[in-house]
Scaffold this active site. Structure first.
Site, PDB file in Angstrom:
ATOM      1  CE  LYS A  27      -2.268   1.821   3.574  1.00  0.00           C
ATOM      2  NZ  LYS A  27      -2.003   3.274   3.454  1.00  0.00           N
ATOM      3  CG  ASP A  54      -4.504   4.845   1.557  1.00  0.00           C
ATOM      4  OD1 ASP A  54      -5.577   5.424   1.330  1.00  0.00           O
ATOM      5  OD2 ASP A  54      -4.083   4.594   2.705  1.00  0.00           O
ATOM      6  CE  LYS A  56      -7.005   7.334   4.029  1.00  0.00           C
ATOM      7  NZ  LYS A  56      -5.616   6.871   3.933  1.00  0.00           N
ATOM      8  CG  HIS A  58     -12.726  14.851   0.031  1.00  0.00           C
ATOM      9  ND1 HIS A  58     -12.899  14.958   1.389  1.00  0.00           N
ATOM     10  CD2 HIS A  58     -13.885  15.253  -0.521  1.00  0.00           C
ATOM     11  CE1 HIS A  58     -14.122  15.413   1.639  1.00  0.00           C
ATOM     12  NE2 HIS A  58     -14.728  15.601   0.489  1.00  0.00           N
ATOM     13  CG  ASP A  59     -10.265  18.687  -5.490  1.00  0.00           C
ATOM     14  OD1 ASP A  59     -11.087  19.609  -5.733  1.00  0.00           O
ATOM     15  OD2 ASP A  59      -9.047  18.882  -5.385  1.00  0.00           O
ATOM     16  CB  ILE A  60     -14.675  19.898  -7.693  1.00  0.00           C
ATOM     17  CG1 ILE A  60     -13.423  20.190  -8.532  1.00  0.00           C
ATOM     18  CG2 ILE A  60     -14.878  20.976  -6.634  1.00  0.00           C
ATOM     19  CD1 ILE A  60     -13.535  21.444  -9.388  1.00  0.00           C
ATOM     20  N   PRO A  61     -15.740  17.002  -8.609  1.00  0.00           N
ATOM     21  CG  PRO A  61     -17.996  16.405  -8.833  1.00  0.00           C
ATOM     22  CD  PRO A  61     -17.103  17.472  -8.255  1.00  0.00           C
ATOM     23  CB  THR A 119      -9.395   2.816  11.140  1.00  0.00           C
ATOM     24  OG1 THR A 119      -8.195   3.154  10.442  1.00  0.00           O
ATOM     25  CG2 THR A 119     -10.215   1.874  10.300  1.00  0.00           C
ATOM     26  N   GLY A 210       0.187  -1.674   8.942  1.00  0.00           N
ATOM     27  CA  GLY A 210       1.379  -0.836   8.809  1.00  0.00           C
ATOM     28  C   GLY A 210       2.358  -1.086   9.925  1.00  0.00           C
ATOM     29  NE  ARG A 211       1.261   3.411  12.817  1.00  0.00           N
ATOM     30  CZ  ARG A 211       0.409   4.319  13.277  1.00  0.00           C
ATOM     31  NH1 ARG A 211       0.855   5.317  14.004  1.00  0.00           N
ATOM     32  NH2 ARG A 211      -0.882   4.235  13.005  1.00  0.00           N
TER      33      ARG A 211
HETATM   34  O1  C5P Z   1       0.388   1.683  10.899  1.00  0.00           O
HETATM   35  P1  C5P Z   1      -1.063   1.321  10.742  1.00  0.00           P
HETATM   36  O2  C5P Z   1      -1.307  -0.186  10.794  1.00  0.00           O
HETATM   37  O3  C5P Z   1      -1.969   2.091  11.669  1.00  0.00           O
HETATM   38  O4  C5P Z   1      -1.383   1.769   9.243  1.00  0.00           O
HETATM   39  C1  C5P Z   1      -2.678   1.818   8.714  1.00  0.00           C
HETATM   40  C2  C5P Z   1      -2.589   2.368   7.315  1.00  0.00           C
HETATM   41  O5  C5P Z   1      -3.896   2.402   6.747  1.00  0.00           O
HETATM   42  C3  C5P Z   1      -2.033   3.782   7.204  1.00  0.00           C
HETATM   43  O6  C5P Z   1      -1.239   3.831   6.038  1.00  0.00           O
HETATM   44  C4  C5P Z   1      -3.264   4.667   7.042  1.00  0.00           C
HETATM   45  O7  C5P Z   1      -2.993   5.794   6.231  1.00  0.00           O
HETATM   46  C5  C5P Z   1      -4.231   3.735   6.346  1.00  0.00           C
HETATM   47  N1  C5P Z   1      -5.659   3.987   6.534  1.00  0.00           N
HETATM   48  C6  C5P Z   1      -6.262   3.993   7.791  1.00  0.00           C
HETATM   49  N2  C5P Z   1      -7.612   4.226   7.909  1.00  0.00           N
HETATM   50  C7  C5P Z   1      -8.362   4.429   6.803  1.00  0.00           C
HETATM   51  C8  C5P Z   1      -7.745   4.414   5.537  1.00  0.00           C
HETATM   52  C9  C5P Z   1      -6.382   4.182   5.441  1.00  0.00           C
HETATM   53  O8  C5P Z   1      -5.584   3.765   8.790  1.00  0.00           O
HETATM   54  N3  C5P Z   1      -9.667   4.585   6.900  1.00  0.00           N
END
Ligand code: C5P
Length: 232
Positions: A27, A54, A56, A58-61, A119, A210-211
């Site tokens: 990702k 990723d 994301k 978010h702007d005008i169409p 999230t 991620g982390r």
């Molecule tokens: O490090 P961690 O496991 O928290 O990473 C989650 C990844 O998912 C990050 O890259 C974050 O930008 C992405 N993400 C998120 N929540 C969303 C969409 C994407 O945490 N709704």
């Protein structure tokens, strides 16, 4: 899907190389893309990885349509827009993909999904700061329904919301779920979390992690540990 949240191409490729052969998608998010641009996507594709871009949008169409066209040309496998942009913005993303296919600039269509609620967003933040009343799950399902109506193939949400999304939009509607924390892992800035196993048992299609992997002393061991936990 491993969130390759690294500051430059060198660090990202070092990590990706350690995870070669795992079958994981990479990702690419804002941190890496804003530093390393489309070249890092091409590099990861040439190493055989499937890519979730990723950004994301978010702007005008009209702007999202152009952005989606550019992303589709890049050859990513999946990308996302914010559901908060509304129906016409989400439809514009699909039109951008169609533009790229029709002009011959893209060989195949990437999957397009919508972010429902980040999230990291809690019930309190949703109501008191963002200003959306009601239960968080209801807001997520509302966005998922609009994304479905706009012709998108799925959404990003918390694993906690997967069954409600599938009930509203059908089993084939893809759920991509960050907010994954193995037992004992640092929660960090995330809010709506589950363990990898609970997420899979809850019916999610793709886990985004991620982390817990990327910040581990040995990312390959951390990933291995998670995969073992899932197959036990
Ligand atoms: O490090 P961690 O496991 O928290 O990473 C989650 C990844 O998912 C990050 O890259 C974050 O930008 C992405 N993400 C998120 N929540 C969303 C969409 C994407 O945490 N709704």
């Amino acid at each position: 899907m491993v969130a390759l949240d690294k500051p430059d191409a060198k660090a990202a490729l070092e990590l990706a190389d350690r995870l070669q052969g795992s079958g994981c998608w990479m990702k690419v998010g804002m941190e890496l893309f804003y530093a390393a641009g489309p070249a890092i996507v091409r590099e990861l594709k040439s190493r055989g990885f499937r890519i979730f871009l990723d950004l994301k949008m978010h702007d005008i169409p009209n702007t999202v349509r152009g952005g989606a066209r550019s992303i589709a040309r890049l050859g990513v496998d999946l990308f996302n827009v914010h559901g908060a942009g509304g129906l016409s913005m989400m439809r514009a993303a699909m039109e951008g993909v169609r533009d790229a296919l029709e002009s011959g600039d893209a060989e195949r269509a990437p999957l397009v999904i919508a972010v429902t609620q980040l999230t990291s967003t809690s019930q309190d933040v949703l109501n008191a700061e963002i200003g959306i009343p009601g239960a968080l799950e209801d807001a997520v399902v509302r966005y998922a329904k609009r994304a479905h109506e706009a012709g998108l193939q799925g959404v990003v949400a918390s694993p906690l919301e997967v069954s409600a999304i599938k009930a509203a939009c059908g089993a084939g509607f893809i759920t991509v779920t960050p907010g994954i924390r193995p037992r004992g892992a640092d929660v960090g800035d995330q809010s709506r979390i589950t363990t990898p196993r609970d997420a899979v048992e809850g019916g999610t299609d793709y886990l985004v992690i991620g982390r817990p992997i990327t910040a581990a002393d040995s990312p390959e061991k951390a990933l291995d540990h998670i995969l073992k936990e899932l197959t036990q």
